[in-house]
Design an enzyme around this catalytic site. Structure first.
Site, PDB file in Angstrom:
ATOM      1  N   LEU A  92     -27.177  29.968  90.639  1.00 35.88           N
ATOM      2  CA  LEU A  92     -25.990  30.378  89.905  1.00 35.88           C
ATOM      3  C   LEU A  92     -26.339  30.435  88.425  1.00 35.88           C
ATOM      4  CD1 LEU A  92     -23.260  28.082  91.543  1.00 35.88           C
ATOM      5  CD2 LEU A  92     -23.623  30.514  91.997  1.00 35.88           C
ATOM      6  N   ASP A  93     -25.716  31.352  87.701  1.00 32.01           N
ATOM      7  CA  ASP A  93     -25.890  31.361  86.253  1.00 32.01           C
ATOM      8  C   ASP A  93     -25.521  30.002  85.686  1.00 32.01           C
ATOM      9  OD1 ASP A  93     -26.499  34.052  86.445  1.00 32.01           O
ATOM     10  OD2 ASP A  93     -24.477  34.714  85.888  1.00 32.01           O
ATOM     11  N   LYS A  94     -26.130  29.654  84.586  1.00 30.30           N
ATOM     12  CA  LYS A  94     -25.835  28.370  83.942  1.00 30.30           C
ATOM     13  C   LYS A  94     -24.339  28.222  83.693  1.00 30.30           C
ATOM     14  CE  LYS A  94     -26.512  27.759  79.536  1.00 30.30           C
ATOM     15  NZ  LYS A  94     -27.129  27.611  78.201  1.00 30.30           N
TER      16      LYS A  94
END
Length: 250
Positions: A92-94
Site C-alpha cells: 500500500l502507498d505510505k
C-alpha cells in the site's frame, strides 16, 4: 533568523536531525495547522511544531500461511516485514491505511502471487472524495505508470494498461462523498488517478488531486484471496467529517 525545519524540529523535540527528517517524511509534523511536506523548508527559528504520532500496525488475522495486518497511514509497507518477520504479498502507498497481507512461507506466497497476476483478487477501499457523487460510477481508463528516481507517477493514457474501477457512494456530507471503491485491476496509484480523472479526487491526496489535509483519506478495506476474506475497521479519522459510520451498511 531562518533555519531548516528538520533542524528546528530536532531542537524542539530533543531528537537527532535524522529522526526529525523521518517524522516530517512520514507526514507526522504540522506547522500552523498544515502538514509540513519538505524537511528542508526554511522557517523562522522560533517556529513551533505539532507532532501527530503514527498508530502501530496490528494483526487482523494469522495462521500458518498468512498474516493480515492493519497498516496505519504514514507507515511504510516494507517496514512491516521486519516488524512481523514475514514477507509482503502486496503493498500500500505510505499514505494509505488498512488491510495488507504478508506470507509466512514461500510456497503459499507463490500461490498467492499467481492469484494476483491472474486478477482473481477482490480488493475494496473506503475513500473520502471531493465533491458530490450521487450514483455509482465505473471508470475504464488505461493507466500508464512512469518510474524515475523520485518514484512512480501514473496517469490516464491510451498507451497505458487496462484499468477498471467501480465507485459506489455511501454517504454525502458537506460536499464530500464517502465512497466504497472496488478495483478490478491493480495498477499503480489506480484509485488516486481515476478519482482525479473524474474530478473527484481523494481528500489529502497531494500528489494527484492536490487537496491538502492532515492525511490522505484512502483505506484498504477488504481483500478476498483464495478461501480467505479479510476486513479492517473503518478508520476513526473519517468521523471528523460528520459521517455516521456506526450505521454504515454496504
Amino acid at each position: 533568523m531562518q533555519e531548516k525545519a528538520y533542524k528546528l524540529l530536532a531542537l524542539q523535540e530533543g531528537i537527532s536531525n535524522h529522526q526529525a527528517k523521518d517524522l516530517i517524511d512520514q507526514g507526522c509534523v504540522f506547522f500552523q495547522g498544515k502538514k509540513l511536506v519538505l524537511a528542508r523548508t526554511l522557517l523562522h527559528n522560533k517556529a513551533k511544531f505539532i507532532i501527530k504520532k503514527i498508530q502501530n500496525p496490528y494483526v487482523i488475522f494469522e495462521d500458518n500461511n498468512i498474516l493480515a495486518i492493519y497498516k496505519p497511514h504514514s507507515f511504510i509497507s516494507e517496514n512491516l516485514e521486519k516488524y512481523f518477520n514475514a514477507k509482503l504479498l502486496n503493498r500500500l502507498d505510505k499514505e494509505t491505511s488498512g488491510v495488507i497481507l504478508l506470507c509466512k512461507n514461500e510456497e503459499f506466497r507463490t500461490l498467492c502471487i499467481k492469484e494476483f497476476k491472474q486478477q482473481k483478487i477482490y480488493k475494496s477501499y473506503i475513500a473520502l472524495l471531493d465533491g458530490i457523487i450521487a450514483e455509482e460510477i465505473e471508470i475504464k481508463e488505461p493507466i500508464l505508470t512512469l518510474k524515475n528516481k523520485k518514484g512512480a507517477y501514473s496517469k490516464v493514457s491510451k498507451q497505458g494498461l487496462e484499468a477498471h474501477t467501480k465507485i459506489t457512494p455511501l454517504m454525502i456530507q458537506g460536499k464530500k462523498t464517502l465512497a466504497h471503491i472496488v478495483i478490478l485491476t491493480g495498477r499503480t496509484h489506480q484509485i488516486r488517478v481515476h478519482t482525479h480523472f473524474i474530478k473527484h479526487g481523494i481528500i489529502g491526496d497531494e500528489k494527484y488531486a492536490k487537496i491538502p489535509s492532515n492525511r490522505m483519506y484512502l483505506q484498504s478495506y477488504e481483500i478476498k484471496i483464495l478461501d480467505y476474506v479479510f476486513k479492517s475497521k473503518i478508520d476513526q479519522d473519517f468521523n471528523q467529517f460528520g459521517f455516521d459510520l456506526k450505521n454504515l451498511v454496504f
